[in-house]
Design a protein around this motif. Structure first.
Motif, PDB file in Angstrom:
ATOM      1  N   SER A 178       1.017  -1.349   0.097  1.00 28.66           N
ATOM      2  CA  SER A 178      -0.048  -0.099   0.111  1.00 28.66           C
ATOM      3  C   SER A 178       0.662   1.258  -0.009  1.00 28.66           C
ATOM      4  O   SER A 178       0.297   2.342  -0.311  1.00 28.66           O
ATOM      5  N   GLY A 179       2.169   1.134   0.329  1.00 32.55           N
ATOM      6  CA  GLY A 179       3.116   2.330   0.207  1.00 32.55           C
ATOM      7  C   GLY A 179       3.755   2.570  -1.239  1.00 32.55           C
ATOM      8  O   GLY A 179       4.546   3.548  -1.172  1.00 32.55           O
ATOM      9  N   LEU A 180       3.408   1.561  -1.954  1.00 27.87           N
ATOM     10  CA  LEU A 180       4.133   1.861  -3.345  1.00 27.87           C
ATOM     11  C   LEU A 180       3.405   2.741  -4.230  1.00 27.87           C
ATOM     12  O   LEU A 180       2.193   3.011  -3.863  1.00 27.87           O
ATOM     13  N   SER A 181       4.017   3.498  -5.015  1.00 31.34           N
ATOM     14  CA  SER A 181       3.319   4.495  -5.808  1.00 31.34           C
ATOM     15  C   SER A 181       2.585   3.739  -7.033  1.00 31.34           C
ATOM     16  O   SER A 181       2.628   2.240  -7.037  1.00 31.34           O
ATOM     17  N   LYS A 182       1.636   4.468  -7.512  1.00 36.33           N
ATOM     18  CA  LYS A 182       0.635   3.616  -8.648  1.00 36.33           C
ATOM     19  C   LYS A 182       1.370   3.191  -9.544  1.00 36.33           C
ATOM     20  O   LYS A 182       1.262   2.128 -10.014  1.00 36.33           O
ATOM     21  N   GLU A 183       2.473   3.788 -10.215  1.00 37.05           N
ATOM     22  CA  GLU A 183       3.560   3.252 -11.197  1.00 37.05           C
ATOM     23  C   GLU A 183       3.953   1.992 -10.855  1.00 37.05           C
ATOM     24  O   GLU A 183       4.054   0.927 -11.714  1.00 37.05           O
ATOM     25  N   GLN A 184       4.626   1.900  -9.718  1.00 39.76           N
ATOM     26  CA  GLN A 184       5.019   0.576  -9.195  1.00 39.76           C
ATOM     27  C   GLN A 184       4.161  -0.389  -9.200  1.00 39.76           C
ATOM     28  O   GLN A 184       3.965  -1.673  -9.431  1.00 39.76           O
ATOM     29  N   LEU A 185       2.798  -0.300  -8.638  1.00 44.75           N
ATOM     30  CA  LEU A 185       1.837  -0.866  -8.637  1.00 44.75           C
ATOM     31  C   LEU A 185       1.477  -1.619  -9.914  1.00 44.75           C
ATOM     32  O   LEU A 185       1.003  -2.986 -10.023  1.00 44.75           O
ATOM     33  N   LEU A 186       1.224  -0.554 -10.861  1.00 44.36           N
ATOM     34  CA  LEU A 186       0.824  -0.979 -12.253  1.00 44.36           C
ATOM     35  C   LEU A 186       2.062  -2.039 -12.832  1.00 44.36           C
ATOM     36  O   LEU A 186       1.615  -3.042 -13.201  1.00 44.36           O
ATOM     37  N   SER A 187       3.156  -1.688 -12.498  1.00 45.49           N
ATOM     38  CA  SER A 187       4.311  -2.543 -13.109  1.00 45.49           C
ATOM     39  C   SER A 187       4.101  -4.045 -12.541  1.00 45.49           C
ATOM     40  O   SER A 187       4.346  -4.899 -13.178  1.00 45.49           O
ATOM     41  N   LEU A 188       3.911  -3.974 -11.237  1.00 42.08           N
ATOM     42  CA  LEU A 188       3.788  -5.484 -10.485  1.00 42.08           C
ATOM     43  C   LEU A 188       2.598  -5.941 -11.112  1.00 42.08           C
ATOM     44  O   LEU A 188       2.646  -7.324 -11.207  1.00 42.08           O
ATOM     45  N   ASN A 189       1.703  -5.311 -11.353  1.00 41.68           N
ATOM     46  CA  ASN A 189       0.354  -6.054 -11.651  1.00 41.68           C
ATOM     47  C   ASN A 189       0.596  -6.585 -13.046  1.00 41.68           C
ATOM     48  O   ASN A 189      -0.045  -7.621 -13.305  1.00 41.68           O
ATOM     49  N   ASN A 190       1.077  -5.767 -13.999  1.00 42.61           N
ATOM     50  CA  ASN A 190       1.448  -6.342 -15.186  1.00 42.61           C
ATOM     51  C   ASN A 190       2.364  -7.580 -15.215  1.00 42.61           C
ATOM     52  O   ASN A 190       2.133  -8.368 -15.890  1.00 42.61           O
ATOM     53  N   TYR A 191       3.225  -7.524 -14.381  1.00 44.31           N
ATOM     54  CA  TYR A 191       4.317  -8.865 -14.053  1.00 44.31           C
ATOM     55  C   TYR A 191       3.184 -10.001 -13.801  1.00 44.31           C
ATOM     56  O   TYR A 191       3.666 -11.090 -14.155  1.00 44.31           O
ATOM     57  N   ILE A 192       2.451  -9.893 -12.749  1.00 42.22           N
ATOM     58  CA  ILE A 192       1.829 -10.910 -12.209  1.00 42.22           C
ATOM     59  C   ILE A 192       0.662 -11.463 -13.177  1.00 42.22           C
ATOM     60  O   ILE A 192       0.696 -12.589 -13.173  1.00 42.22           O
ATOM     61  N   LEU A 193       0.484 -10.367 -14.115  1.00 46.19           N
ATOM     62  CA  LEU A 193      -0.561 -10.912 -15.117  1.00 46.19           C
ATOM     63  C   LEU A 193       0.174 -11.915 -16.279  1.00 46.19           C
ATOM     64  O   LEU A 193      -0.086 -12.776 -16.835  1.00 46.19           O
ATOM     65  N   ALA A 194       1.096 -11.297 -16.509  1.00 45.43           N
ATOM     66  CA  ALA A 194       2.097 -11.836 -17.647  1.00 45.43           C
ATOM     67  C   ALA A 194       2.457 -13.342 -17.187  1.00 45.43           C
ATOM     68  O   ALA A 194       2.612 -14.248 -18.035  1.00 45.43           O
ATOM     69  N   GLU A 195       3.197 -13.329 -16.159  1.00 49.28           N
ATOM     70  CA  GLU A 195       3.435 -14.670 -15.426  1.00 49.28           C
ATOM     71  C   GLU A 195       2.308 -15.691 -14.792  1.00 49.28           C
ATOM     72  O   GLU A 195       2.817 -16.701 -14.445  1.00 49.28           O
ATOM     73  N   LYS A 196       1.105 -14.909 -14.926  1.00 45.81           N
ATOM     74  CA  LYS A 196       0.052 -15.859 -14.322  1.00 45.81           C
ATOM     75  C   LYS A 196       0.615 -16.327 -13.143  1.00 45.81           C
ATOM     76  O   LYS A 196       0.409 -17.719 -12.858  1.00 45.81           O
ATOM     77  N   ILE A 197       0.892 -15.353 -12.261  1.00 46.00           N
ATOM     78  CA  ILE A 197       1.035 -15.897 -10.710  1.00 46.00           C
ATOM     79  C   ILE A 197      -0.176 -15.855  -9.938  1.00 46.00           C
ATOM     80  O   ILE A 197      -1.009 -15.013  -9.965  1.00 46.00           O
ATOM     81  N   GLU A 198      -0.224 -16.865  -8.978  1.00 48.86           N
ATOM     82  CA  GLU A 198      -1.069 -16.783  -8.150  1.00 48.86           C
ATOM     83  C   GLU A 198      -0.883 -16.729  -6.748  1.00 48.86           C
ATOM     84  O   GLU A 198      -1.476 -16.477  -5.761  1.00 48.86           O
ATOM     85  N   HIS A 199       0.304 -16.775  -6.496  1.00 46.85           N
ATOM     86  CA  HIS A 199       1.000 -16.636  -5.079  1.00 46.85           C
ATOM     87  C   HIS A 199       2.523 -15.732  -5.144  1.00 46.85           C
ATOM     88  O   HIS A 199       3.247 -16.132  -5.818  1.00 46.85           O
ATOM     89  N   LEU A 200       2.398 -14.842  -4.579  1.00 47.60           N
ATOM     90  CA  LEU A 200       3.629 -13.813  -4.755  1.00 47.60           C
ATOM     91  C   LEU A 200       3.857 -13.495  -3.255  1.00 47.60           C
ATOM     92  O   LEU A 200       3.353 -12.923  -2.455  1.00 47.60           O
ATOM     93  N   SER A 201       5.308 -13.717  -3.084  1.00 42.15           N
ATOM     94  CA  SER A 201       6.140 -13.184  -1.848  1.00 42.15           C
ATOM     95  C   SER A 201       6.514 -11.741  -2.063  1.00 42.15           C
ATOM     96  O   SER A 201       6.947 -11.483  -3.324  1.00 42.15           O
ATOM     97  N   TYR A 202       6.696 -10.910  -1.031  1.00 38.49           N
ATOM     98  CA  TYR A 202       7.244  -9.537  -1.067  1.00 38.49           C
ATOM     99  C   TYR A 202       8.485  -9.698  -1.617  1.00 38.49           C
ATOM    100  O   TYR A 202       8.940  -8.316  -2.117  1.00 38.49           O
ATOM    101  N   HIS A 203       9.257 -10.564  -1.408  1.00 34.21           N
ATOM    102  CA  HIS A 203      10.766 -10.492  -1.757  1.00 34.21           C
ATOM    103  C   HIS A 203      10.836 -10.755  -3.145  1.00 34.21           C
ATOM    104  O   HIS A 203      11.507  -9.973  -3.954  1.00 34.21           O
TER     105      HIS A 203
END
Length: 306
Positions: free
Chosen positions: A187-212
């Protein structure tokens, strides 16, 4: 049909956001019931706003089928929020994430209601927060400390939802698992960082993501991936600013992640009753554990070869 009509009602995001939408299968069953005129539950409203039966209302309107409404009376929106949370918490199909979210939102509403009540009785010196936490704790059968944790969790989800709604939608639906602590960190990340992360999750079809994993992906996006072909005033980092290669990075990340796996496994051993669990669930778990054992043995062999 007496008292049946095609009403035009309002919806309010503050209320609809508390609602867990039906699965595709259940939604189709509801639609079939409505089309066959076998669904008779009224749509609950407050001041002309839908507060229960949202999907049924949408289907009635979609197919131009008359329906009934039930007008409920509340003194404030906080009373409505508390009522919706209590009603949703009764659902058997509620996801674990939504359960936490609803308990947190119910506590926030009850905190305001309690403070208001204490103020009207000249008892504003008494902590309304503790009274509200105790009430929610007893109603939801969780510890008071847990109520406070869920409140922080729901706030974090709301913050992320303002930036990347799609990410929160998948978390709350159970399609994506991110721990409570990591949601708060995100929740402390910027919108741009979260969008980037969201795109990564979708592209890799990730269902379980660790903070590391998240941090590593964000670092990669910031320093290694090519910039957009569009002209930008943001300077590209020079080679001297790129992070140095760390041969221990992946191993260190795995080392930090494994304790959370052990914790999850130990929790299952403590709270689960394997005798009454379904064969399907046990077989799936058995398969994943065998895969984990195989992968672990391969790593151990690699370590022994050195």
């Amino acid at each position: 049909m007496r008292n049946y009509s095609i009403y035009t009602l309002k919806t309010k995001p503050e209320f609809t956001n508390l609602y867990q939408y039906l699965s595709g299968k259940d939604y189709k069953q509801l639609e079939q019931q409505i089309l066959c005129h076998s669904y008779h539950t009224p749509i609950c409203t407050w001041n002309g706003i839908v507060i229960n039966g949202l999907e049924a209302y949408e289907l009635f309107r979609k197919h131009s089928i008359p329906f009934r409404i039930k007008r409920l009376h509340f003194s404030s929106k906080e009373d409505v929020i508390s009522w919706i949370c209590t009603d949703q918490l009764k659902r058997e199909d509620l996801t674990n994430t939504n359960k936490k979210y609803l308990i947190g939102k119910k506590y926030d509403a009850e905190k305001i209601l309690t403070a208001r009540q204490l103020s009207s009785t000249n008892k504003s010196h008494i902590s309304g927060a503790s009274i509200a936490a105790k009430k929610v704790s007893e109603e939801c059968n969780v510890a008071m400390a847990t109520v406070h944790k869920y409140s922080a969790y729901s706030h974090a989800l709301d913050i992320i939802d303002e930036k990347v709604p799609d990410l929160v939608k998948r978390v709350r639906s159970g399609q994506l698992w991110i721990s409570q602590a990591n949601i708060i960190e995100l929740s402390g990340l910027s919108k741009e960082q979260l969008l980037s992360l969201n795109n990564y999750i979708l592209a890799e079809k990730i269902e379980h993501l660790s903070y590391h994993d998240m941090k590593r992906e964000l670092l990669w996006n910031n320093y290694a991936k090519p910039m957009s072909e569009k002209k930008s005033s943001v300077p590209i980092p020079s080679i001297h600013n790129l992070p140095q290669f760390d041969p221990d990075a992946e191993i260190a990340s795995l080392t930090l992640t494994i304790p959370s796996w052990n914790s999850s496994i130990e929790r299952v051993l403590k709270v689960s009753d394997f005798k009454i669990a379904s064969d399907t669930a046990k077989n799936k778990l058995k398969y994943q554990l065998m895969c984990l054992i195989s992968t672990t043995n391969n790593i151990l062999k690699k370590l022994e070869e050195i």
